[in-house]
Enzyme design. Structure first.
Site, PDB file in Angstrom:
ATOM      1  N   GLY A  85       0.852  -1.178   0.000  1.00 25.02           N
ATOM      2  CA  GLY A  85       0.000   0.000   0.000  1.00 25.02           C
ATOM      3  C   GLY A  85       0.889   1.229   0.000  1.00 25.02           C
ATOM      4  O   GLY A  85       2.076   1.163  -0.318  1.00 25.02           O
ATOM      5  N   ARG A  86       0.324   2.364   0.385  1.00 22.11           N
ATOM      6  CA  ARG A  86       1.120   3.590   0.435  1.00 22.11           C
ATOM      7  C   ARG A  86       1.820   3.780   1.778  1.00 22.11           C
ATOM      8  O   ARG A  86       2.720   4.611   1.893  1.00 22.11           O
ATOM      9  CB  ARG A  86       0.250   4.800   0.098  1.00 22.11           C
ATOM     10  CG  ARG A  86      -0.084   4.867  -1.382  1.00 22.11           C
ATOM     11  CD  ARG A  86      -0.827   6.129  -1.774  1.00 22.11           C
ATOM     12  NE  ARG A  86      -2.155   6.194  -1.172  1.00 22.11           N
ATOM     13  CZ  ARG A  86      -2.515   7.060  -0.211  1.00 22.11           C
ATOM     14  NH1 ARG A  86      -1.684   7.964   0.234  1.00 22.11           N
ATOM     15  NH2 ARG A  86      -3.751   7.045   0.270  1.00 22.11           N
ATOM     16  N   GLU A  89       5.677   4.110   2.079  1.00 25.05           N
ATOM     17  CA  GLU A  89       6.293   5.357   1.606  1.00 25.05           C
ATOM     18  C   GLU A  89       6.650   6.295   2.746  1.00 25.05           C
ATOM     19  O   GLU A  89       7.646   7.009   2.674  1.00 25.05           O
ATOM     20  CB  GLU A  89       5.336   6.101   0.664  1.00 25.05           C
ATOM     21  CG  GLU A  89       5.085   5.407  -0.641  1.00 25.05           C
ATOM     22  CD  GLU A  89       4.036   6.127  -1.479  1.00 25.05           C
ATOM     23  OE1 GLU A  89       3.701   7.296  -1.175  1.00 25.05           O
ATOM     24  OE2 GLU A  89       3.547   5.520  -2.440  1.00 25.05           O
ATOM     25  N   CYS A 115       4.214  -6.482  -1.800  1.00 24.14           N
ATOM     26  CA  CYS A 115       3.926  -5.384  -2.726  1.00 24.14           C
ATOM     27  C   CYS A 115       4.908  -4.213  -2.553  1.00 24.14           C
ATOM     28  O   CYS A 115       6.057  -4.305  -2.938  1.00 24.14           O
ATOM     29  CB  CYS A 115       2.476  -4.949  -2.556  1.00 24.14           C
ATOM     30  SG  CYS A 115       1.804  -3.979  -3.908  1.00 24.14           S
ATOM     31  N   HIS A 116       4.460  -3.101  -1.950  1.00 24.58           N
ATOM     32  CA  HIS A 116       5.320  -1.944  -1.717  1.00 24.58           C
ATOM     33  C   HIS A 116       6.145  -2.068  -0.431  1.00 24.58           C
ATOM     34  O   HIS A 116       6.939  -1.188  -0.122  1.00 24.58           O
ATOM     35  CB  HIS A 116       4.490  -0.656  -1.658  1.00 24.58           C
ATOM     36  CG  HIS A 116       4.003  -0.186  -2.992  1.00 24.58           C
ATOM     37  ND1 HIS A 116       2.954  -0.779  -3.660  1.00 24.58           N
ATOM     38  CD2 HIS A 116       4.422   0.828  -3.782  1.00 24.58           C
ATOM     39  CE1 HIS A 116       2.744  -0.154  -4.802  1.00 24.58           C
ATOM     40  NE2 HIS A 116       3.624   0.824  -4.907  1.00 24.58           N
ATOM     41  N   TYR A 135       6.079  -4.934  -5.963  1.00 20.63           N
ATOM     42  CA  TYR A 135       5.143  -4.511  -6.992  1.00 20.63           C
ATOM     43  C   TYR A 135       5.995  -4.174  -8.219  1.00 20.63           C
ATOM     44  O   TYR A 135       6.969  -3.408  -8.120  1.00 20.63           O
ATOM     45  CB  TYR A 135       4.343  -3.312  -6.490  1.00 20.63           C
ATOM     46  CG  TYR A 135       3.310  -2.816  -7.455  1.00 20.63           C
ATOM     47  CD1 TYR A 135       2.299  -3.657  -7.910  1.00 20.63           C
ATOM     48  CD2 TYR A 135       3.342  -1.507  -7.915  1.00 20.63           C
ATOM     49  CE1 TYR A 135       1.345  -3.200  -8.803  1.00 20.63           C
ATOM     50  CE2 TYR A 135       2.385  -1.040  -8.795  1.00 20.63           C
ATOM     51  CZ  TYR A 135       1.388  -1.897  -9.248  1.00 20.63           C
ATOM     52  OH  TYR A 135       0.447  -1.436 -10.128  1.00 20.63           O
TER      53      TYR A 135
END
Length: 188
Positions: A85-86, A89, A115-116, A135
């Protein structure tokens, strides 16, 4: 059974978070969710819509949080999971996240990224010389972090298990549980 720490934050992907949470609990492992604060985090649902060049994002469920990053004592856990997800970050810039993640890598304990999720160890210089999935658009980021990118559902490099995203979670879960068992964690 093993105690597994999950690092989350607002905009963590719902399936990336909930699937491993329930899969690990299904095998009687204790999963403790940590985030910047102890308030529930807002998860998001990423999906692939026809005609869109990138994934779309919709609000998901709220995930209860057990512990703030600042209160985590990593030595109390046998494994770590970083959903995508975000959230990766911005949680990667948290000094407590750096302390936590560095501990697991230094002690060669199981680390699962989805993923991320590899953005966190990449930002900390912990992917250098490793092989990881992520990802697919993160291939350049992974390579700039000194790692080899593999477009696969269950990439195992020592105690690290990674995948491209939520469609890979069945394969990732099997691989992560095998690594957890091999690491001296309890058997299924």
């Amino acid at each position: 059974m093993a105690r597994v720490l999950m690092l989350a934050g607002d905009a963590a992907e719902e399936l990336d978070s909930m699937y491993p949470l329930f899969r690990l609990r299904e095998d009687d492992h204790e999963v403790v969710v940590a985030a910047p604060t102890t308030r529930p985090v807002q998860l998001v649902v990423h999906d692939f819509e026809p005609g869109c060049d990138a994934y779309t994002e919709k609000p998901g469920r709220r995930l209860p949080v057990d512990l703030a990053f600042a209160d985590v004592r990593p030595e109390e856990y046998e494994a770590l999971v970083i959903p995508g997800g975000r959230a990766p970050e911005y949680i990667r810039t948290d000094p407590d996240v750096a302390r936590i993640v560095a501990y697991f890598f230094a002690h060669e304990l199981p680390v699962g990224t989805i993923c991320h999720g590899p953005q966190v160890p990449a930002a900390l210089g912990l992917l250098r010389g490793r092989t990881t999935a992520a990802y697919p658009p993160l291939k350049v980021d992974v390579e700039l972090a000194g790692a080899t990118f593999v477009d696969g559902p269950d990439v195992v490099d020592g105690a690290m298990v990674s995948c491209r995203g939520w469609p890979d979670l069945p394969q990732w879960s099997r691989a992560f549980l095998q690594v957890l068992t091999r690491s001296g964690g309890p058997t299924e």
